[in-house]
Scaffold this motif. Structure first.
Motif, short mmCIF file in Angstrom:
data_model
loop_
_atom_site.label_atom_id
_atom_site.label_comp_id
_atom_site.label_asym_id
_atom_site.label_seq_id
_atom_site.Cartn_x
_atom_site.Cartn_y
_atom_site.Cartn_z
N THR A 229 0.87 -1.18 0.00
CA THR A 229 0.00 0.00 0.00
C THR A 229 0.91 1.22 0.00
O THR A 229 1.74 1.37 0.91
CB THR A 229 -0.90 0.03 1.25
N THR B 165 1.24 5.06 0.55
CA THR B 165 0.56 6.18 1.17
C THR B 165 1.09 7.51 0.65
O THR B 165 0.48 8.55 0.88
CB THR B 165 0.71 6.12 2.70
N TYR C 158 5.50 3.46 1.86
CA TYR C 158 4.63 2.31 1.64
C TYR C 158 4.75 1.33 2.79
O TYR C 158 5.67 1.43 3.62
CB TYR C 158 4.96 1.62 0.31
#
Length: 162
Positions: free
Chosen positions: A50, A52, A64
Motif C-alpha cells: 500500500t 501512502t 509504503y
C-alpha cells in the motif's frame, strides 16, 4: 512468469532481475509511475503493498507498507534520484519506521530500472546496488531474491488489466 534471468553478483554487490513483457515501454513504465498499479505488484503475492505517498519526480518521496498474511506491516520508503521517462528510473529504497520514515542508520539499496522496447515488447532490467557484501547477504537471507521474483511475476496481470 515474466522473470527471465536473476543474477546475484557478490563482487559487483548487485542483484539483477531481467523481465520480458508483451507490452510497449510506455505501458510498462506505468507500473512504476501509477501508484495504484504499483500496489498491485510491489511486494510478493502474500505481502501486498500500500503506497501512502508517491511523488514521482526527481527528489520525490514514496512511503509504503507491505502487509503480511498475519497482518504484520513492513514499512519502506523511496527517494527518487533519476527519472528519464519512459526508459530509466533510479531510487533509493530502505526500511521504514511505523510511519514509513527512514530508519536511522539503515543503509538503503539503490535501484536502477531500465526499460528497452522493440516491436511492442519490453525488456525491464532491475539492478539492486548494495552498500556492501554484508547488506547483500542479509537481504538475500531475508528473502529479497525470491520476493522480488514473485513480485515481478505479478506485472503481466497488471499489464493485462491496464
Amino acid at each position: 512468469m515474466t522473470v527471465t534471468e536473476t543474477v546475484k553478483d557478490t563482487e559487483a554487490l548487485t542483484l539483477t532481475f531481467v523481465t520480458d513483457f508483451a507490452a510497449p515501454v510506455e505501458q510498462v513504465w506505468q507500473v512504476w509511475a501509477d501508484p495504484r498499479k504499483l500496489e498491485r505488484w510491489w511486494g510478493p503475492p502474500t505481502w501486498p503493498a500500500t503506497f501512502t505517498r508517491h511523488e514521482f519526480v526527481v527528489s520525490g518521496a514514496a512511503r509504503y507498507h507491505m502487509t503480511g498474511p498475519d497482518g504484520t506491516k513492513a514499512h519502506g520508503w523511496w527517494t527518487i534520484t533519476t527519472i528519464e521517462a519512459p526508459f530509466r528510473l533510479e531510487f533509493d529504497d530502505g526500511f521504514g519506521d511505523d510511519q514509513g520514515e527512514p530508519i536511522k542508520d539503515d543503509q538503503p539499496v539503490h535501484i536502477v530500472v531500465t526499460l528497452d522496447g522493440a516491436g511492442g515488447k519490453t525488456r525491464m532490467t532491475v539492478v539492486n546496488h548494495f552498500a556492501d557484501a554484508a547488506q547483500l547477504e542479509r537481504l538475500v537471507t531475508m528473502g529479497m531474491q525470491e520476493g522480488m521474483r514473485l513480485a515481478l511475476g505479478q506485472i503481466d496481470q497488471v499489464l493485462s488489466n491496464s
